[in-house]
Design a protein around this motif. Structure first.
Motif, PDB file in Angstrom:
ATOM      1  N   LEU A   1       3.416  14.757 -10.757  1.00  0.00           N
ATOM      2  CA  LEU A   1       4.314  14.821  -9.612  1.00  0.00           C
ATOM      3  C   LEU A   1       3.701  15.638  -8.478  1.00  0.00           C
ATOM      4  O   LEU A   1       3.893  15.335  -7.301  1.00  0.00           O
ATOM      5  CB  LEU A   1       5.660  15.423 -10.038  1.00  0.00           C
ATOM      6  CG  LEU A   1       6.536  14.530 -10.917  1.00  0.00           C
ATOM      7  CD1 LEU A   1       7.819  15.264 -11.306  1.00  0.00           C
ATOM      8  CD2 LEU A   1       6.876  13.225 -10.210  1.00  0.00           C
ATOM      9  N   ALA A   2       2.957  16.690  -8.841  1.00  0.00           N
ATOM     10  CA  ALA A   2       2.326  17.512  -7.807  1.00  0.00           C
ATOM     11  C   ALA A   2       1.245  16.731  -7.068  1.00  0.00           C
ATOM     12  O   ALA A   2       0.973  17.002  -5.889  1.00  0.00           O
ATOM     13  CB  ALA A   2       1.739  18.771  -8.438  1.00  0.00           C
ATOM     14  N   LEU A   3       0.612  15.781  -7.737  1.00  0.00           N
ATOM     15  CA  LEU A   3      -0.413  14.960  -7.088  1.00  0.00           C
ATOM     16  C   LEU A   3       0.184  13.943  -6.129  1.00  0.00           C
ATOM     17  O   LEU A   3      -0.478  13.479  -5.205  1.00  0.00           O
ATOM     18  CB  LEU A   3      -1.217  14.194  -8.149  1.00  0.00           C
ATOM     19  CG  LEU A   3      -2.302  14.938  -8.924  1.00  0.00           C
ATOM     20  CD1 LEU A   3      -2.866  14.029  -9.990  1.00  0.00           C
ATOM     21  CD2 LEU A   3      -3.407  15.402  -7.997  1.00  0.00           C
ATOM     22  N   MET A   4       1.455  13.592  -6.342  1.00  0.00           N
ATOM     23  CA  MET A   4       2.044  12.462  -5.638  1.00  0.00           C
ATOM     24  C   MET A   4       2.331  12.788  -4.181  1.00  0.00           C
ATOM     25  O   MET A   4       2.836  13.858  -3.857  1.00  0.00           O
ATOM     26  CB  MET A   4       3.330  12.033  -6.351  1.00  0.00           C
ATOM     27  CG  MET A   4       3.778  10.624  -6.004  1.00  0.00           C
ATOM     28  SD  MET A   4       2.562   9.363  -6.482  1.00  0.00           S
ATOM     29  CE  MET A   4       2.566   9.563  -8.264  1.00  0.00           C
ATOM     30  N   ASN A   5       1.974  11.865  -3.323  1.00  0.00           N
ATOM     31  CA  ASN A   5       2.350  11.905  -1.917  1.00  0.00           C
ATOM     32  C   ASN A   5       2.556  10.467  -1.467  1.00  0.00           C
ATOM     33  O   ASN A   5       2.343   9.523  -2.235  1.00  0.00           O
ATOM     34  CB  ASN A   5       1.282  12.612  -1.075  1.00  0.00           C
ATOM     35  CG  ASN A   5      -0.101  12.034  -1.308  1.00  0.00           C
ATOM     36  OD1 ASN A   5      -0.293  10.821  -1.248  1.00  0.00           O
ATOM     37  ND2 ASN A   5      -1.078  12.894  -1.596  1.00  0.00           N
ATOM     38  N   TRP A   6       2.998  10.280  -0.221  1.00  0.00           N
ATOM     39  CA  TRP A   6       3.304   8.920   0.221  1.00  0.00           C
ATOM     40  C   TRP A   6       2.071   8.033   0.207  1.00  0.00           C
ATOM     41  O   TRP A   6       2.133   6.854  -0.139  1.00  0.00           O
ATOM     42  CB  TRP A   6       3.903   8.944   1.624  1.00  0.00           C
ATOM     43  CG  TRP A   6       4.016   7.589   2.244  1.00  0.00           C
ATOM     44  CD1 TRP A   6       3.461   7.174   3.408  1.00  0.00           C
ATOM     45  CD2 TRP A   6       4.714   6.446   1.720  1.00  0.00           C
ATOM     46  NE1 TRP A   6       3.760   5.849   3.656  1.00  0.00           N
ATOM     47  CE2 TRP A   6       4.534   5.381   2.641  1.00  0.00           C
ATOM     48  CE3 TRP A   6       5.464   6.225   0.574  1.00  0.00           C
ATOM     49  CZ2 TRP A   6       5.079   4.115   2.436  1.00  0.00           C
ATOM     50  CZ3 TRP A   6       6.014   4.952   0.374  1.00  0.00           C
ATOM     51  CH2 TRP A   6       5.815   3.918   1.292  1.00  0.00           C
ATOM     52  N   SER A   7       0.924   8.589   0.552  1.00  0.00           N
ATOM     53  CA  SER A   7      -0.305   7.799   0.560  1.00  0.00           C
ATOM     54  C   SER A   7      -0.615   7.253  -0.827  1.00  0.00           C
ATOM     55  O   SER A   7      -0.846   6.049  -1.006  1.00  0.00           O
ATOM     56  CB  SER A   7      -1.462   8.658   1.059  1.00  0.00           C
ATOM     57  OG  SER A   7      -2.674   7.935   1.007  1.00  0.00           O
ATOM     58  N   LEU A   8      -0.605   8.129  -1.834  1.00  0.00           N
ATOM     59  CA  LEU A   8      -0.899   7.695  -3.191  1.00  0.00           C
ATOM     60  C   LEU A   8       0.215   6.808  -3.732  1.00  0.00           C
ATOM     61  O   LEU A   8      -0.047   5.773  -4.356  1.00  0.00           O
ATOM     62  CB  LEU A   8      -1.085   8.918  -4.099  1.00  0.00           C
ATOM     63  CG  LEU A   8      -1.314   8.633  -5.587  1.00  0.00           C
ATOM     64  CD1 LEU A   8      -2.548   7.762  -5.797  1.00  0.00           C
ATOM     65  CD2 LEU A   8      -1.441   9.938  -6.370  1.00  0.00           C
ATOM     66  N   ALA A   9       1.467   7.201  -3.508  1.00  0.00           N
ATOM     67  CA  ALA A   9       2.597   6.439  -4.041  1.00  0.00           C
ATOM     68  C   ALA A   9       2.614   5.013  -3.500  1.00  0.00           C
ATOM     69  O   ALA A   9       2.910   4.061  -4.227  1.00  0.00           O
ATOM     70  CB  ALA A   9       3.911   7.150  -3.711  1.00  0.00           C
ATOM     71  N   SER A  10       2.279   4.841  -2.216  1.00  0.00           N
ATOM     72  CA  SER A  10       2.277   3.497  -1.637  1.00  0.00           C
ATOM     73  C   SER A  10       1.197   2.630  -2.269  1.00  0.00           C
ATOM     74  O   SER A  10       1.425   1.448  -2.564  1.00  0.00           O
ATOM     75  CB  SER A  10       2.082   3.581  -0.121  1.00  0.00           C
ATOM     76  OG  SER A  10       0.858   4.219   0.192  1.00  0.00           O
ATOM     77  N   ASN A  11       0.010   3.207  -2.499  1.00  0.00           N
ATOM     78  CA  ASN A  11      -1.052   2.446  -3.161  1.00  0.00           C
ATOM     79  C   ASN A  11      -0.661   2.050  -4.574  1.00  0.00           C
ATOM     80  O   ASN A  11      -0.939   0.924  -5.029  1.00  0.00           O
ATOM     81  CB  ASN A  11      -2.346   3.258  -3.187  1.00  0.00           C
ATOM     82  CG  ASN A  11      -3.066   3.265  -1.854  1.00  0.00           C
ATOM     83  OD1 ASN A  11      -2.926   4.197  -1.080  1.00  0.00           O
ATOM     84  ND2 ASN A  11      -3.820   2.220  -1.560  1.00  0.00           N
ATOM     85  N   LEU A  12      -0.021   2.966  -5.297  1.00  0.00           N
ATOM     86  CA  LEU A  12       0.394   2.671  -6.666  1.00  0.00           C
ATOM     87  C   LEU A  12       1.493   1.614  -6.694  1.00  0.00           C
ATOM     88  O   LEU A  12       1.495   0.714  -7.544  1.00  0.00           O
ATOM     89  CB  LEU A  12       0.884   3.952  -7.354  1.00  0.00           C
ATOM     90  CG  LEU A  12      -0.155   5.055  -7.557  1.00  0.00           C
ATOM     91  CD1 LEU A  12       0.493   6.290  -8.188  1.00  0.00           C
ATOM     92  CD2 LEU A  12      -1.314   4.570  -8.423  1.00  0.00           C
ATOM     93  N   LEU A  13       2.445   1.715  -5.763  1.00  0.00           N
ATOM     94  CA  LEU A  13       3.538   0.745  -5.709  1.00  0.00           C
ATOM     95  C   LEU A  13       3.016  -0.659  -5.410  1.00  0.00           C
ATOM     96  O   LEU A  13       3.395  -1.638  -6.068  1.00  0.00           O
ATOM     97  CB  LEU A  13       4.541   1.181  -4.638  1.00  0.00           C
ATOM     98  CG  LEU A  13       5.791   0.319  -4.480  1.00  0.00           C
ATOM     99  CD1 LEU A  13       6.604   0.321  -5.767  1.00  0.00           C
ATOM    100  CD2 LEU A  13       6.649   0.823  -3.317  1.00  0.00           C
TER     101      LEU A  13
END
Length: 412
Positions: free
Chosen positions: A205-217
């Motif tokens: 969760l600490a690694l997560m940000n919008w940039s990473l989350a959007s790529n994963l989604l």
């Protein structure tokens, strides 16, 4: 002297690729090689199809739930050490699969094999990013994508050749020497870890940000669309177009074979043009391929289906190389295992969604779960509905990436 140093560095990177590529090949081979053995397993254990199907499902499930943990352990104890542990686990599990006396024990052994495969896929990607030069990250990711597609394509073919000669156990025996070879090469060729055990201070969760989350989604959405072709395609070809099983297999091989040839070039394109442009182009081709699958097979038959799959597969390979490159290029060196784990986790979640949710949409379109008794027109109509939904999903993915890039541009 500088040229000699550069040449020696490139040679070292080339040798690193061999064990990593073999590890990725093993993991993808394990995913597809057991499918062709399901009828033989049903006969050997006198079990109904849903029970023997667990031999395939449990592997994917174990791989899915283990990838994040594999990445975290790699960051903490060393990527090479954990890859070696994963290869050893995979080898032992292959032996247990080959000698399993009962179906429940075979399923348990396949779960262990899937857990080992999680280390192979996750840490191979992280190590490839670690050893590749900045100018060759895209090519490295493209190489792994090519090897993964090769393993997936070879699985049914190798299994089909071995089963008549060796029975179902042969598909697991063949994986043992490959596992041992990959293990030996990893020990010898990969660079040593730093030797320090790093405290895992960051959570996922600490690694997560919008940039990473959007790529994963978006990664999950793309995987769901690709899985939809594997779920829906056989019914369209077999029932809708009345092809034989052999003909269906030949047509279904078009996608994986194309992936083998365009995986590495897609990586070179990423290095030349940048991940952002290639990622957007890949998503556009995925959307176009999904729209074509919704309408072109009705007009051109099998030729229309194959043409649509070629467009879709080209987009997938471009997207995979660009997305993996973009995400891993932005990651810190001590977080690459966790990031690779999240990439593989999102992909596997997408595969499950494609098999379940998109499969349910297809069944709704057919109007019955007894596909064997459905009319060809109902199958074609359900195909159109399913891939219109898939195309809409890709349009949403494009919108997410546009917003992601816009928000990145607004940051100081």
């Amino acid at each position: 002297m500088e040229r000699t140093a550069r040449r020696s560095l490139n040679n070292m990177q080339s040798t690193n690729i061999i064990p990593l590529a073999l590890a990725m090949l093993l993991a993808s081979l394990g995913t597809s090689i057991a499918n062709v053995a399901l009828p033989t397993l049903a006969e050997a254990f006198s079990a109904p199809f849903p029970k023997v199907q667990a031999v395939v499902v449990i592997y994917l499930a174990a791989l899915t739930v283990s990838v994040a943990t594999a990445g975290k352990l790699g960051d903490r104890y060393g990527l090479k050490l954990m890859l070696i542990a994963g290869l050893a686990t995979y080898a032992v599990a292959s032996v247990l699969c080959a000698v399993a006396p009962t179906l429940p024990l075979l399923i348990c052994a396949r779960a262990l094999q899937g857990a080992g495969a999680a280390f192979l896929t996750t840490l191979s990607m992280a190590l490839m990013r670690q050893t590749a030069s900045e100018a060759r990250i895209g090519r490295a990711m493209g190489m792994l994508a090519t090897v993964s597609a090769l393993g997936t394509a070879l699985g049914p073919s190798v299994g089909g050749l071995l089963i008549p000669m060796t029975g179902w156990r042969g598909i697991f025996w063949i994986q043992i020497p490959l596992s041992v070879l990959a293990l030996a090469l990893a020990v010898k060729m990969l660079p040593a870890d730093s030797g320090k055990i790093r405290a895992s201070s960051l959570s996922f969760l600490a690694l997560m940000n919008w940039s990473l989350a959007s790529n994963l989604l978006v990664n999950a959405a793309v995987a769901a669309v690709m899985m939809t072709t594997l779920v829906v395609g056989p019914f369209l070809l077999g029932i809708g177009f009345r092809l034989t099983a052999t003909q269906v297999g030949f047509v279904m091989a078009v996608g994986p074979v194309l992936s083998i040839f365009i995986g590495f070039p897609s990586g070179r394109i990423v290095d030349a043009l940048g991940s952002r442009r290639v990622l957007t182009t890949g998503l556009a081709l995925l959307a176009a391929g999904a729209f074509l699958l919704a309408g072109l097979p009705q007009r051109l038959g099998v030729a229309g289906y194959m043409l649509s799959i070629m467009v879709l597969t080209s987009g997938y390979q471009l997207f995979q190389s660009a997305n993996n490159t973009a995400v891993l290029a932005e990651s810190a060196s001590d977080q690459r295992g966790m990031i690779s784990g999240l990439l593989n986790l999102s992909r596997n979640v997408g595969l499950i969604i494609g098999a379940s949710v998109m499969g349910a949409i297809f069944a709704f379109g057919v109007g019955t779960e007894e596909f064997a008794h459905a009319a060809a027109s109902d199958i074609v109509s359900a195909m159109r509905l399913t891939f219109l939904v898939a195309a809409g999903t890709m349009l949403v993915a494009i919108a997410i990436m546009i917003e992601r890039h816009a928000s990145a541009g607004r940051q100081p």
